[in-house]
Each structure stands twice: as structure tokens, then as C-alpha cells.
Design an enzyme around this catalytic site. Structure first.
Site, PDB file in Angstrom:
ATOM      1  N   CYS A 173     -30.022 -22.292  31.774  1.00  0.00           N
ATOM      2  CA  CYS A 173     -30.349 -23.011  32.060  1.00  0.00           C
ATOM      3  C   CYS A 173     -32.227 -22.816  32.895  1.00  0.00           C
ATOM      4  O   CYS A 173     -32.137 -21.323  32.311  1.00  0.00           O
ATOM      5  CB  CYS A 173     -30.368 -23.965  33.794  1.00  0.00           C
ATOM      6  N   SER A 174     -33.231 -23.055  32.342  1.00  0.00           N
ATOM      7  CA  SER A 174     -34.267 -22.335  32.680  1.00  0.00           C
ATOM      8  C   SER A 174     -34.404 -21.118  32.709  1.00  0.00           C
ATOM      9  O   SER A 174     -35.118 -20.585  32.816  1.00  0.00           O
ATOM     10  CB  SER A 174     -35.667 -23.500  32.727  1.00  0.00           C
ATOM     11  N   ASP A 175     -34.281 -21.152  34.322  1.00  0.00           N
ATOM     12  CA  ASP A 175     -34.289 -19.395  34.763  1.00  0.00           C
ATOM     13  C   ASP A 175     -33.098 -18.706  35.080  1.00  0.00           C
ATOM     14  O   ASP A 175     -33.314 -17.802  34.965  1.00  0.00           O
ATOM     15  CB  ASP A 175     -35.172 -19.992  36.191  1.00  0.00           C
ATOM     16  N   GLY A 176     -32.065 -19.346  34.820  1.00  0.00           N
ATOM     17  CA  GLY A 176     -30.588 -18.865  34.553  1.00  0.00           C
ATOM     18  C   GLY A 176     -30.090 -18.187  35.044  1.00  0.00           C
ATOM     19  O   GLY A 176     -29.101 -17.185  35.128  1.00  0.00           O
ATOM     20  N   TRP A 177     -30.568 -18.123  36.759  1.00  0.00           N
ATOM     21  CA  TRP A 177     -30.540 -16.922  37.920  1.00  0.00           C
ATOM     22  C   TRP A 177     -29.864 -18.005  38.558  1.00  0.00           C
ATOM     23  O   TRP A 177     -29.474 -17.274  40.181  1.00  0.00           O
ATOM     24  CB  TRP A 177     -31.524 -16.217  38.722  1.00  0.00           C
ATOM     25  N   ASP A 178     -29.962 -19.156  38.450  1.00  0.00           N
ATOM     26  CA  ASP A 178     -28.426 -20.033  39.756  1.00  0.00           C
ATOM     27  C   ASP A 178     -28.205 -21.653  39.293  1.00  0.00           C
ATOM     28  O   ASP A 178     -26.832 -20.669  39.283  1.00  0.00           O
ATOM     29  CB  ASP A 178     -30.140 -20.499  41.122  1.00  0.00           C
ATOM     30  N   ARG A 179     -28.537 -22.102  38.290  1.00  0.00           N
ATOM     31  CA  ARG A 179     -27.190 -23.041  37.641  1.00  0.00           C
ATOM     32  C   ARG A 179     -26.971 -22.574  36.915  1.00  0.00           C
ATOM     33  O   ARG A 179     -25.676 -23.026  36.367  1.00  0.00           O
ATOM     34  CB  ARG A 179     -28.801 -24.384  37.244  1.00  0.00           C
TER      35      ARG A 179
ATOM     36  N   ASN B  44     -33.209 -26.771  41.345  1.00  0.00           N
ATOM     37  CA  ASN B  44     -33.473 -25.725  41.562  1.00  0.00           C
ATOM     38  C   ASN B  44     -33.095 -24.903  43.663  1.00  0.00           C
ATOM     39  O   ASN B  44     -32.829 -25.553  43.828  1.00  0.00           O
ATOM     40  CB  ASN B  44     -35.123 -24.959  40.870  1.00  0.00           C
ATOM     41  N   ILE B  45     -33.017 -23.595  42.562  1.00  0.00           N
ATOM     42  CA  ILE B  45     -32.355 -22.463  44.312  1.00  0.00           C
ATOM     43  C   ILE B  45     -33.180 -22.928  45.128  1.00  0.00           C
ATOM     44  O   ILE B  45     -32.296 -22.834  45.837  1.00  0.00           O
ATOM     45  CB  ILE B  45     -31.983 -21.260  43.280  1.00  0.00           C
TER      46      ILE B  45
END
Length: 91
Positions: free
Chosen positions: A78-84, A15-16
Site C-alpha cells: 500500500c502507498s504508505d505501508g503502515w496500515d493497510r 487510510n488510517i
């Protein structure tokens, strides 16, 4: 339910927060004066920065191969969608 002919692939990209920590440490190492090249290389290795980049590039290559060779449609999520998600999509 599942979709016929679909494959779910987990790329193991951190993660980020982990990537930011790694980058911050790498930047510190690269800007600090160093006399010992071997220790410098060890310090860089311990940031895991190159492993993060490797996973991103491997995942992007895998996706590109599916699109180009198999002419497949790809959904990147991706699970949160805001970095990967944007990292993989951009590459």
C-alpha cells in the site's frame, strides 16, 4: 516498466486517519445511551465502519483466492505501508 503477467489492483481501502475517525465515531455511538433503534442503526451506518471492514475482507478474500486457487505469488504494498498493508496481510 511493467512485469509480465502481473496485475496491479487498487482495493480502495481508506487510510488510517479515515478508519480511526470511523472507529472513534462508532465507539461513541455504541457507548452512548440510545432509545431509538432506527436512529442508532442510521448513526452506525454513517460511520462507514462496516464499509471499511467490507473492503478489507473483500481484498483479503481476493488475495487468498489467488494464492489458493491459482497458486499465485502475491506482493501486497500500500502507498504508505503502515496500515493497510499489515491489515490485508494479517487477514
Amino acid at each position: 516498466g511493467s512485469y509480465e503477467g502481473c496485475e496491479i489492483v487498487f482495493l480502495g481501502i481508506e487510510n488510517i486517519h479515515a478508519v480511526r475517525k470511523s472507529y472513534t465515531r462508532l465507539r461513541e455511538i455504541c457507548t452512548a445511551p440510545q432509545d431509538d433503534d432506527e436512529r442508532w442503526l442510521q448513526n452506525v451506518s454513517e460511520t462507514y465502519w462496516l464499509q471499511h471492514l467490507s473492503k478489507l475482507l473483500q481484498g483479503s478474500r481476493r488475495i487468498a483466492e489467488h494464492v489458493v486457487i491459482e497458486r499465485a505469488s502475491i506482493l501486497i504494498h500500500c502507498s504508505d505501508g503502515w496500515d493497510r498493508t499489515p491489515q490485508i496481510s494479517a487477514l
